[in-house]
Scaffold this active site. Sequence first.
Site, short mmCIF file in Angstrom:
data_model
loop_
_atom_site.label_atom_id
_atom_site.label_comp_id
_atom_site.label_asym_id
_atom_site.label_seq_id
_atom_site.Cartn_x
_atom_site.Cartn_y
_atom_site.Cartn_z
N LEU A 57 2.37 11.09 6.06
CA LEU A 57 1.82 10.14 5.08
C LEU A 57 1.71 8.76 5.71
O LEU A 57 2.62 8.32 6.43
CB LEU A 57 2.72 10.07 3.84
CG LEU A 57 2.85 11.36 3.05
CD1 LEU A 57 3.76 11.14 1.85
CD2 LEU A 57 1.48 11.86 2.57
N ALA A 79 0.86 -1.19 0.00
CA ALA A 79 0.00 0.00 0.00
C ALA A 79 0.90 1.24 0.00
O ALA A 79 0.81 2.10 0.87
CB ALA A 79 -0.97 0.00 1.19
N LEU A 80 1.75 1.28 -0.99
CA LEU A 80 2.85 2.25 -0.99
C LEU A 80 2.38 3.68 -1.26
O LEU A 80 1.43 3.90 -1.99
CB LEU A 80 3.88 1.84 -2.05
CG LEU A 80 4.46 0.44 -1.89
CD1 LEU A 80 5.43 0.12 -3.02
CD2 LEU A 80 5.15 0.28 -0.53
N HIS A 81 3.08 4.63 -0.65
CA HIS A 81 2.81 6.05 -0.88
C HIS A 81 4.16 6.76 -1.00
O HIS A 81 5.22 6.13 -0.94
CB HIS A 81 1.95 6.63 0.25
CG HIS A 81 2.48 6.34 1.63
ND1 HIS A 81 3.67 6.85 2.11
CD2 HIS A 81 1.99 5.56 2.62
CE1 HIS A 81 3.87 6.43 3.34
NE2 HIS A 81 2.87 5.63 3.67
N SER A 84 -0.52 4.72 5.00
CA SER A 84 -1.49 3.95 4.22
C SER A 84 -2.89 4.10 4.81
O SER A 84 -3.88 3.93 4.12
CB SER A 84 -1.11 2.47 4.22
OG SER A 84 0.26 2.32 3.97
N ARG A 85 -2.95 4.43 6.10
CA ARG A 85 -4.27 4.55 6.76
C ARG A 85 -4.98 5.86 6.42
O ARG A 85 -6.18 5.99 6.68
CB ARG A 85 -4.10 4.50 8.27
CG ARG A 85 -3.64 3.17 8.76
CD ARG A 85 -3.19 3.28 10.19
NE ARG A 85 -2.61 2.02 10.64
CZ ARG A 85 -2.90 1.43 11.77
NH1 ARG A 85 -3.73 1.97 12.61
NH2 ARG A 85 -2.32 0.30 12.10
N GLN A 116 2.87 -9.47 13.18
CA GLN A 116 2.93 -8.16 13.81
C GLN A 116 1.55 -7.51 13.95
O GLN A 116 1.44 -6.38 14.42
CB GLN A 116 3.90 -7.24 13.06
CG GLN A 116 3.42 -6.71 11.73
CD GLN A 116 4.54 -5.98 11.02
OE1 GLN A 116 5.52 -6.56 10.58
NE2 GLN A 116 4.41 -4.66 10.91
N HIS A 155 7.05 5.90 1.41
CA HIS A 155 7.81 4.69 1.09
C HIS A 155 8.80 4.97 -0.06
O HIS A 155 9.96 4.55 -0.01
CB HIS A 155 6.88 3.56 0.63
CG HIS A 155 5.93 3.07 1.69
ND1 HIS A 155 4.57 3.21 1.57
CD2 HIS A 155 6.14 2.44 2.87
CE1 HIS A 155 3.98 2.67 2.63
NE2 HIS A 155 4.90 2.21 3.44
#
Length: 281
Positions: free
Chosen positions: A186, A32-34, A188-189, A61, A37
Site C-alpha cells: 500500500l 494521504a492516509l491509507h 499513497s502513490r 525531504q 498508515h
Amino acid sequence: MRVFTTVNQLQLFLSERRSKRKSIAFVPTLGALHRGHLELMAHGKDRADIVVASIFVNPSQFNEVKDLEKYPRPLAHDIHLLCTNAVDVLFLPPEGEIYPENMVIESPVDISELASVMEGPRRPGHFEGVVTVVKRLLDIVQPDFLIMGQKDYQQQAIVGMMIRKLEIPTKLIVHPTERDADGLALSSRNARIEEAMRPRANTLFLTLRHALDLMQTHSPEEIIRKCSEMIKNQGFRLEYFSIVDGETLQSVRTWADHHSVVACVAAWLGDVRLIDNLPLK
Ligand code: AMP
C-alpha cells in the site's frame, strides 16, 4: 480526537497527560492516509495509552519541487479516517511551527554511510530532510514509542541509527508492510497507477518472494540478475534490485556472513515510482 496546529498547544496537552503517567505512541506521516498508515496507528494503540499522529508534508525531504507540489493532500478525508481509528491527537503544524525562522536546519546526525546506497543517491537530500524533521518532531512530541513502516526500509534503518546515536529515549517500533490482496504494498502513490497497468503492479512483490525461494540454491548476485530480468520483462523501468545487510544496508555477497539480509527494489511502472522490500534472513 484533538487537533493541534501549534507546538505550544500540543506540548501543554501532552505534558498534562504525561504527568498522569500516560504513555505516548507517535506516528509521523505525510498524510494521504491509507490502511497501511492506520495499521501503524492501531499498533500504537496496542503499545501506549495515547496515539499521536502528525500530518506534515515536509518540504526538506522532497528533492524535486514538482513532487512536493503533486503530493496529494486530502485533509478532510485524512481527519475522518483518524477520527474513526482511535487516534487521540492529530498534530497538523504549518511549516513555521516545524522550522521557525531562526532555526538552523541541518542533519542532526551523520547518515552518509546508510544514505550512500539505494534511495540515497537517487533522491539527494531526501534522508537528510527525513532525519531533520523526525528529530524535530521527536523533540516536540517526546513519545515513548515511534511507530514506522517497514515499507520504507532504508528510512526506518536511518531513523533507528539516529535514535541510537543521539540516545533519544524513544523506542522505534517497525510495523510490517501492509499490502493489497495481490501483494502490492500500500502506498499513497498507488492511486496514480494506470488501470491497465494495475494487474502487474504486484510484480515487485512476486519477484521479492521469488528471491526468497531462490535463496537456498543461488548466490545474492545470481538472484539479483534473475529478479532484475523478471521485473524488466513486465515492462518496469528498474532503478535497483539490491540484496543488503539489514543493518549496514551494504551489499551482501554471501549469505553466511550476515545475520539479517533484506532484498530492496525500486522501479517505475509508467510514471509511478514504486518501492518494496522483503527480509530474506
Ligand atoms: P508516509 O506518509 O508515506 O511518510 O508514511 C508514513 C509512515 O507510514 C512511514 O513510517 C511509512 O513507512 C509507513 N507506511 C507507508 N506505507 C505503508 C505500508 N504499506 N505498510 C506499513 N507502513 C506503511
